[in-house]
Every structure is written in structure tokens, then in C-alpha cells.
Motif scaffolding. Structure first.
Motif, PDB file in Angstrom:
ATOM      1  N   ALA A 295       0.834  -1.211   0.000  1.00 53.92           N
ATOM      2  CA  ALA A 295       0.000   0.000   0.000  1.00 53.92           C
ATOM      3  C   ALA A 295       0.862   1.253   0.000  1.00 53.92           C
ATOM      4  O   ALA A 295       0.508   2.280  -0.609  1.00 53.92           O
ATOM      5  CB  ALA A 295      -0.928  -0.008   1.208  1.00 53.92           C
ATOM      6  N   GLY A 296       2.028   1.190   0.669  1.00 50.27           N
ATOM      7  CA  GLY A 296       2.917   2.337   0.698  1.00 50.27           C
ATOM      8  C   GLY A 296       3.424   2.721  -0.677  1.00 50.27           C
ATOM      9  O   GLY A 296       3.526   3.913  -1.012  1.00 50.27           O
ATOM     10  N   PHE A 297       3.743   1.730  -1.506  1.00 47.34           N
ATOM     11  CA  PHE A 297       4.230   2.037  -2.853  1.00 47.34           C
ATOM     12  C   PHE A 297       3.104   2.576  -3.747  1.00 47.34           C
ATOM     13  O   PHE A 297       3.363   3.398  -4.633  1.00 47.34           O
ATOM     14  CB  PHE A 297       4.883   0.801  -3.456  1.00 47.34           C
ATOM     15  CG  PHE A 297       6.256   0.537  -2.934  1.00 47.34           C
ATOM     16  CD1 PHE A 297       7.342   1.281  -3.370  1.00 47.34           C
ATOM     17  CD2 PHE A 297       6.472  -0.447  -1.980  1.00 47.34           C
ATOM     18  CE1 PHE A 297       8.611   1.050  -2.892  1.00 47.34           C
ATOM     19  CE2 PHE A 297       7.743  -0.686  -1.473  1.00 47.34           C
ATOM     20  CZ  PHE A 297       8.813   0.060  -1.933  1.00 47.34           C
ATOM     21  N   TRP A 298       1.869   2.127  -3.526  1.00 50.69           N
ATOM     22  CA  TRP A 298       0.742   2.724  -4.259  1.00 50.69           C
ATOM     23  C   TRP A 298       0.617   4.216  -3.931  1.00 50.69           C
ATOM     24  O   TRP A 298       0.444   5.051  -4.819  1.00 50.69           O
ATOM     25  CB  TRP A 298      -0.550   2.000  -3.911  1.00 50.69           C
ATOM     26  CG  TRP A 298      -0.781   0.726  -4.660  1.00 50.69           C
ATOM     27  CD1 TRP A 298      -0.675  -0.558  -4.182  1.00 50.69           C
ATOM     28  CD2 TRP A 298      -1.164   0.599  -6.040  1.00 50.69           C
ATOM     29  NE1 TRP A 298      -0.951  -1.463  -5.172  1.00 50.69           N
ATOM     30  CE2 TRP A 298      -1.257  -0.784  -6.322  1.00 50.69           C
ATOM     31  CE3 TRP A 298      -1.415   1.511  -7.059  1.00 50.69           C
ATOM     32  CZ2 TRP A 298      -1.617  -1.272  -7.580  1.00 50.69           C
ATOM     33  CZ3 TRP A 298      -1.772   1.033  -8.309  1.00 50.69           C
ATOM     34  CH2 TRP A 298      -1.863  -0.337  -8.572  1.00 50.69           C
ATOM     35  N   THR A 299       0.694   4.531  -2.659  1.00 55.56           N
ATOM     36  CA  THR A 299       0.592   5.940  -2.259  1.00 55.56           C
ATOM     37  C   THR A 299       1.783   6.744  -2.755  1.00 55.56           C
ATOM     38  O   THR A 299       1.639   7.909  -3.149  1.00 55.56           O
ATOM     39  CB  THR A 299       0.472   6.042  -0.727  1.00 55.56           C
ATOM     40  OG1 THR A 299      -0.666   5.294  -0.286  1.00 55.56           O
ATOM     41  CG2 THR A 299       0.299   7.495  -0.298  1.00 55.56           C
ATOM     42  N   LEU A 300       2.980   6.162  -2.754  1.00 55.50           N
ATOM     43  CA  LEU A 300       4.166   6.854  -3.266  1.00 55.50           C
ATOM     44  C   LEU A 300       3.968   7.248  -4.725  1.00 55.50           C
ATOM     45  O   LEU A 300       4.327   8.372  -5.128  1.00 55.50           O
ATOM     46  CB  LEU A 300       5.394   5.957  -3.124  1.00 55.50           C
ATOM     47  CG  LEU A 300       6.696   6.480  -3.742  1.00 55.50           C
ATOM     48  CD1 LEU A 300       7.119   7.790  -3.089  1.00 55.50           C
ATOM     49  CD2 LEU A 300       7.809   5.441  -3.639  1.00 55.50           C
ATOM     50  N   GLY A 301       3.418   6.364  -5.524  1.00 51.04           N
ATOM     51  CA  GLY A 301       3.159   6.699  -6.928  1.00 51.04           C
ATOM     52  C   GLY A 301       2.193   7.861  -7.067  1.00 51.04           C
ATOM     53  O   GLY A 301       2.406   8.756  -7.903  1.00 51.04           O
ATOM     54  N   ARG A 302       1.143   7.879  -6.242  1.00 51.10           N
ATOM     55  CA  ARG A 302       0.180   8.991  -6.318  1.00 51.10           C
ATOM     56  C   ARG A 302       0.816  10.297  -5.866  1.00 51.10           C
ATOM     57  O   ARG A 302       0.533  11.365  -6.424  1.00 51.10           O
ATOM     58  CB  ARG A 302      -1.048   8.675  -5.459  1.00 51.10           C
ATOM     59  CG  ARG A 302      -1.853   7.478  -5.952  1.00 51.10           C
ATOM     60  CD  ARG A 302      -3.187   7.379  -5.211  1.00 51.10           C
ATOM     61  NE  ARG A 302      -3.931   6.218  -5.677  1.00 51.10           N
ATOM     62  CZ  ARG A 302      -3.953   5.042  -5.063  1.00 51.10           C
ATOM     63  NH1 ARG A 302      -3.253   4.882  -3.936  1.00 51.10           N
ATOM     64  NH2 ARG A 302      -4.646   4.036  -5.539  1.00 51.10           N
ATOM     65  N   VAL A 303       1.671  10.240  -4.839  1.00 50.34           N
ATOM     66  CA  VAL A 303       2.349  11.448  -4.349  1.00 50.34           C
ATOM     67  C   VAL A 303       3.233  12.045  -5.443  1.00 50.34           C
ATOM     68  O   VAL A 303       3.219  13.265  -5.681  1.00 50.34           O
ATOM     69  CB  VAL A 303       3.180  11.109  -3.095  1.00 50.34           C
ATOM     70  CG1 VAL A 303       4.130  12.256  -2.760  1.00 50.34           C
ATOM     71  CG2 VAL A 303       2.272  10.827  -1.916  1.00 50.34           C
ATOM     72  N   LEU A 304       3.992  11.209  -6.136  1.00 52.23           N
ATOM     73  CA  LEU A 304       4.871  11.709  -7.190  1.00 52.23           C
ATOM     74  C   LEU A 304       4.076  12.264  -8.361  1.00 52.23           C
ATOM     75  O   LEU A 304       4.447  13.295  -8.941  1.00 52.23           O
ATOM     76  CB  LEU A 304       5.805  10.584  -7.660  1.00 52.23           C
ATOM     77  CG  LEU A 304       6.792  10.059  -6.613  1.00 52.23           C
ATOM     78  CD1 LEU A 304       7.647   8.956  -7.208  1.00 52.23           C
ATOM     79  CD2 LEU A 304       7.670  11.196  -6.090  1.00 52.23           C
ATOM     80  N   LEU A 305       2.972  11.617  -8.722  1.00 46.59           N
ATOM     81  CA  LEU A 305       2.136  12.130  -9.815  1.00 46.59           C
ATOM     82  C   LEU A 305       1.519  13.472  -9.440  1.00 46.59           C
ATOM     83  O   LEU A 305       1.484  14.400 -10.261  1.00 46.59           O
ATOM     84  CB  LEU A 305       1.046  11.113 -10.168  1.00 46.59           C
ATOM     85  CG  LEU A 305       1.478   9.917 -11.011  1.00 46.59           C
ATOM     86  CD1 LEU A 305       0.326   8.940 -11.167  1.00 46.59           C
ATOM     87  CD2 LEU A 305       1.977  10.382 -12.380  1.00 46.59           C
ATOM     88  N   ALA A 306       1.024  13.590  -8.206  1.00 48.12           N
ATOM     89  CA  ALA A 306       0.433  14.858  -7.770  1.00 48.12           C
ATOM     90  C   ALA A 306       1.477  15.974  -7.768  1.00 48.12           C
ATOM     91  O   ALA A 306       1.204  17.107  -8.183  1.00 48.12           O
ATOM     92  CB  ALA A 306      -0.179  14.698  -6.380  1.00 48.12           C
ATOM     93  N   THR A 307       2.704  15.660  -7.322  1.00 55.34           N
ATOM     94  CA  THR A 307       3.773  16.666  -7.312  1.00 55.34           C
ATOM     95  C   THR A 307       4.158  17.077  -8.728  1.00 55.34           C
ATOM     96  O   THR A 307       4.374  18.275  -9.005  1.00 55.34           O
ATOM     97  CB  THR A 307       5.002  16.111  -6.575  1.00 55.34           C
ATOM     98  OG1 THR A 307       4.621  15.690  -5.258  1.00 55.34           O
ATOM     99  CG2 THR A 307       6.081  17.166  -6.462  1.00 55.34           C
ATOM    100  N   ALA A 308       4.236  16.109  -9.634  1.00 49.74           N
ATOM    101  CA  ALA A 308       4.594  16.432 -11.023  1.00 49.74           C
ATOM    102  C   ALA A 308       3.511  17.270 -11.697  1.00 49.74           C
ATOM    103  O   ALA A 308       3.820  18.251 -12.387  1.00 49.74           O
ATOM    104  CB  ALA A 308       4.822  15.132 -11.806  1.00 49.74           C
TER     105      ALA A 308
END
Length: 592
Positions: free
Chosen positions: A385-398
Motif C-alpha cells: 500500500a505504501g508504494f501505491w501511495t508513493l506513486g500517487r504522491v509523485l504524480l500529484a507533485t509532477a
């Protein structure tokens, strides 16, 4: 004939003198009349502020109530708005003090820096639900007979949404002080206080001011949670805008929701015009360079206060008192030698670091005891679940960077756009994004978008402003002479962005990325687990894990989820953001 001529000349001179005296007197009277109205309004404002503070004091010192009734009448909103504003401003004062102390300590002590900066990453990544229940219960037990504990808990929760962004900005500014300024401080034998007061703090002011505005906005993000918290059958709500909006949503009172939105908007606009806009104008005097053409910024409220005779008298009295204290004769005229700060404060820093490590060790031991009840299968689910959230965090930042970088450059490089758009940006950025989540969820349902992707948009609503405000601060700090050189050599378009604007704002942009990513991690707990019209929508991610564990009182799983989130944040900061910071200091710095 001569006596008559002399008499006429003397009469003409007397007449001119009388007219000049009369003109000066009427001009002074005119200024006094204008200043009188200003003084009257200042006195009325101070009286209203005093009355409001007395009301806040009564609320704090009042007897603790097992439950409160929130009045949804629009006439109750001014009082509730002032309560929320007072909590936000008190939290900001604490955040500013924390920023100056913690940021200075981390920037000056290389040994402590290795602990303080990763710890700051961890603190930024811990979501509100991770420590809110324990903090509120502890503070209420500490002050059982009054509302002081509950009010302090709300202030601390708002503080956690403000301090980290400001501290990162101040720490980076201290690390980026131009070499010539540091050499000048060394030549003039500045002590640590003089160096801080005359060199480091002025250089950091511009970024600190803009990040303070963003931090105030971040403090409002969890306003509904902070002021409307309930734990089982225990009611920990406080009178304020957050609890007002929460009750309005529960009862389906659309009119009360609109009243709350209008009150929040008016409060943000007033704070921007009466506080932040004058501070931004005042901070312009701390620009490092004075060359080149710069359009002067102005504030109607600051100009209005400068016309006050009362404030001028108070300022004159303060300066006279200060000057009198400074003119006290010293016992010796010999110039004192500079104080060896490193030797005088090394033991204080070492002792503070030792106490901090002891507290962290004790907390880690208690955490390990709690994690013993988490199974291996649950650990696997949490990490995935942590890696799923990490992907969303990076997409939101980009996604936030794609629009915030050009928009921030346009606003920061143009005082006219800054004057027009700053209040708009401040209002939009300060508005608590979770209040808009029901509308966004309804739109996502109509568009057929699942929360797996829609949660990225929900994160973006609360984190993109960190990038925008940092880019604006960086653009405003671009030296005007370099911009004139670029115009002289006809460097335009993409080339100007590549050789001037991007290197100038890159250090600020990295700070915006770090704080935006931290804010996205925090926002995941409300973006991946949403309740709308009695239905719960959940996306696969660490934020949903934390929200579900908190709702089910599964404290071992909650601790494991928080530990995983903190570990991911620290590892990413150490491997990615730290390299970006080093790149900003070594290659993209205009001061070296």
C-alpha cells in the motif's frame, strides 16, 4: 520717500511670513484631521481586538464541557471565525519560534543536522490521525477542569500543519547565504547574534514570508478534523468554523455550509490584506540586491497605518526609550573581543541532542512493543500500500509543478500581477480542501473516474500551493540587474528560462517539492478513504490503511502504517531530494 519704500518692503515681508505660517498651520491641521480619522479607526480596531481576546480567554478558562452545541445561526459565525483565527495565529507564533530555533540549530550544527533533518522528514510525514487521539486525551487529562488542554491540543494540531514547511525554507536559506555576505560578517567580527540579526535573518526573510503564508493555509487543511474531533462517545469539539462546517454537513444544511464558506473566504481575504500584504511590502527592504529597475510594491493598509499620528507617537516613544537604554555609559571604552560562540554553545547543543536522542530511543522502544502484534501478512499489505501511495504522491507533485512553475514565475516577476493575484491565490490556497471533497467526489462519479485515480486530484487540491508559493518567492528574489542583462542581450523565451529563471528558482522549487510531497503524504489519509452520502470509497494505499486502522481502533496496524510511511518519506528524501538540494547549492545558485 526712502522710509515709505522701506516700510512697504517690511510690510510685504511680514505679509509673506504670515501667509507661509498660515499655510503651514492649515496644512498641519489638514494632516491632523486626516490622521485623526485614522487614529479613531485604530483605537476602535484595538478595542475590538481586546474584546475578542477577552472572549477567547474566557473560552479557554471556562469549565470543560462533556459536549457542546454548535449554533448554525449566521450571527454566531463572527465569534466562531475569530476563535478559529486566534488558534491559527497562536499556532503560527509557535511555528515561527520553532522554525527559528530548529532551523538555525540544524544549519549550524553538522552533527545535529544528521538527526534533525531526517527527524523533520519524519514529523512532516506523520499524518494527523497518527497522534491526534493520544494528544487530545493527554492534554484533556492534564487540564481536566478547563478548556485549556483541548484548546492547546487544537493549536498543536494546527502547528503540525504549519511548522515543517517554514522550517525547511529557513534551513535552506541559512545554508544558501551568499559568500560575500558571510565574508563581510567575518571582516566586521560579527558575533553569532549580530550575524543572525544583520545577515542571516534578513537574507531568509523573503522565503520565510511566502512560506509563512503557505503554512497558514496548510494549518487550515485539517480544520474540520481539529475542531470537530470525536473519540467514541466522547465529544472533543470546539466552537469554530471547522465544527460549524462539520455540523452543517452532518445535518445537510446547505445554507449553513454556504455561510461557513463565505465566512472562511472573508477571513482569508482580511488576513491577506491586513497582515500578509503589508508584511510582503515590508520584506522588500531585505532584498539582497538594489540594482536594476524594480517596480515598487504597495499596501493600502500599510500606507493607511503610516498616516496615524498615534502610531507615529508610539514609535517615537519606543525609539527614544531604546536609544536611552543604548546610551548608558559602559565601564570601559575598549572594544570587546568577539564571543567564541562555538565553544560557548557546543555543550548546550550536545546536551539538547542527547535529550532528544533519549526521547526518541524511549519512543522507539514503545513502538516496537506495539508492533509485536502485527503479522507478517499485514506487513506485506502495508508495504504494498505504501508504494501505491508513493506513486500517487509523485504524480500529484509532477502535475502541480507543470502549472505552478510557469504561474509562479509570471506572478513573482510582475509586481502588478502579484498585487492583483496574490489575494486570489491566498484565498484559494488557504481554503480547506477537504471541504470541497464532496463536490469533487460527485464530479468523479459523474465522470466515471474511480478513487484509485481520483485520489491524485484530491491530493493535488491541497499540495500544489506549496510549489506555487515557493516559486513565487524565488521569482521575486531574482536580481533585477540580471534580468536587465538578459533584456540587453535579447535573451528571451526558453533560453531566458533555462539560463536565468530556472537556476534562480530551483532552490525554492526543491523546497516546494519536499513540502508538497510531505503534504501529499499527509493528505492521503483523507484522499484515499472518503465517505460521501453514507457510502465509503477507498483506494488501495497507505492513507486508506491509516484511516481504516484509526476508525477500527487497530492501533498496532496504525503504528505499522505510520512507520512505513515515515520510512518511505525519509528514504526518498535522503536519496532524491537531498541530491536536488546539493545540486541547488552547487550548480543552480546565483549567490556563489
Amino acid at each position: 520717500m526712502r522710509p515709505n519704500h522701506t516700510s512697504a518692503a517690511g510690510g510685504s515681508c511680514i505679509s509673506r511670513s504670515l501667509r507661509r505660517m498660515w499655510g503651514e498651520a492649515t496644512a498641519l491641521l489638514d494632516r491632523s484631521r486626516k490622521g485623526g480619522w485614522v487614529d479613531l479607526l485604530v483605537v476602535i480596531g484595538l478595542a475590538g481586538l481586546l474584546f475578542g481576546l477577552i472572549d477567547v480567554g474566557r473560552e479557554w478558562a471556562g469549565e470543560h464541557r462533556p459536549s457542546i452545541d454548535i449554533d448554525l445561526s449566521p450571527w454566531a459565525l463572527p465569534r466562531y471565525t475569530f476563535f478559529s483565527l486566534s488558534r491559527g495565529l497562536l499556532a503560527y507564533l509557535i511555528s515561527l519560534s520553532f522554525t527559528l530555533l530548529y532551523g538555525y540549530w540544524a544549519a549550524k550544527d553538522r552533527v545535529a543536522e544528521r538527526v534533525l533533518i531526517p527527524l523533520l522528514d519524519i514529523l512532516q510525514s506523520i499524518p494527523v490521525l497518527g497522534f491526534m487521539p493520544g494528544l487530545i486525551v493527554a492534554m484533556v487529562e492534564l487540564f481536566p477542569h478547563s478548556n485549556v488542554g483541548l484548546e492547546l491540543a487544537a493549536v498543536i494540531m494546527i502547528f503540525t500543519g504549519q511548522a515543517w514547511n517554514m522550517t525547511f525554507s529557513f534551513y535552506h536559506s541559512l545554508r544558501a547565504v551568499p559568500l560575500d555576505l558571510r565574508e563581510a560578517a567575518t571582516v566586521y567580527r560579527f558575533g553569532w547574534w549580530q550575524r543572525f540579526k544583520w545577515v542571516e535573518l534578513p537574507y531568509s526573510t523573503m522565503g520565510l514570508v511566502w512560506n509563512s503564508m503557505m503554512s497558514m493555509a496548510g494549518g487550515w487543511f485539517f480544520l474540520m478534523i481539529n475542531e470537530a474531533f470525536r473519540l467514541g462517545d466522547r465529544d472533543f469539539r470546539l466552537p469554530g468554523l471547522g465544527s460549524y462546517m462539520s455540523v452543517a454537513v452532518e445535518q445537510g444544511r446547505v445554507d449553513a455550509m454556504l455561510y461557513a464558506i463565505v465566512a472562511m473566504t472573508l477571513m482569508i481575504v482580511l488576513v491577506d490584506q491586513l497582515l500578509w500584504r503589508p508584511v510582503v511590502v515590508w520584506a522588500q527592504k531585505f532584498r539582497v540586491e538594489e540594482g536594476g529597475h524594480q517596480e515598487a510594491m504597495s499596501s493600502w493598509f500599510l500606507n493607511w497605518l503610516r498616516r496615524s499620528v498615534l502610531l507615529r507617537r508610539l514609535r517615537w516613544l519606543f525609539r527614544r526609550t531604546k536609544r536611552g537604554n543604548e546610551e548608558t555609559p559602559a565601564p570601559s571604552r575598549r572594544e570587546p573581543a568577539p564571543i567564541p560562540v562555538a565553544r560557548g554553545t557546543a555543550w548546550v547543543s550536545g546536551l539538547s541532542l542527547g535529550l532528544l536522542l533519549a526521547v526518541l530511543t524511549w519512543g522507539a522502544w514503545k513502538l516496537l512493543e506495539l508492533l509485536q502484534d502485527v503479522s507478517l501478512a499485514e506487513w506485506g499489505q502495508v508495504v504494498a500500500a505504501g508504494f501505491w501511495t508513493l506513486g500517487r504522491v509523485l504524480l500529484a507533485t509532477a502535475i502541480g509543478t507543470l502549472w505552478a512553475l510557469p504561474a509562479g514565475l509570471a506572478i513573482g516577476l510582475s509586481p502588478r500581477l502579484s498585487r492583483v493575484l496574490q489575494p486570489v491565490v491566498q484565498v484559494v490556497a488557504s481554503f480547506p480542501a477537504p471541504m470541497l471533497f464532496p463536490l469533487v467526489i460527485a464530479g468523479l462519479r459523474l465522470a466515471g473516474v474511480s478513487l484509485e485515480w481520483g485520489s491524485i486530484l484530491l491530493m493535488l487540491l491541497g499540495t500544489q500551493w506549496y510549489i506555487l508559493f515557493n516559486v513565487i518567492a524565488g521569482a521575486m528574489a531574482v536580481p533585477a540587474d540580471l534580468r536587465e542583462v538578459a533584456r540587453s542581450y535579447k535573451i528571451t523565451g526558453w533560453q531566458r528560462f533555462r539560463v536565468l529563471y530556472f537556476p534562480a528558482v530551483f532552490p525554492y522549487l526543491v523546497t516546494g517539492w519536499v513540502t508538497a510531497a510531505g503534504g501529499a503524504w499527509n493528505a492521503s489519509i483523507v484522499a484515499e478513504f472518503v465517505t460521501f452520502k453514507g457510502e465509503t470509497y477507498r483506494a488501495e494505499g497507505l492513507g486508506a490503511q491509516i484511516s481504516a486502522a484509526a476508525a477500527g481502533a487497530n492501533f498496532p496496524l496504525l503504528a505499522a502504517s505510520i512507520l512505513t510511511m515515515s520510512t518511505l518519506v525519509v528514504l526518498f528524501n535522503r536519496t532524491v531530494w537531498r541530491r536536488c538540494y546539493r545540486l541547488a547549492e552547487e550548480r543552480y545558485s546565483l549567490t556563489k
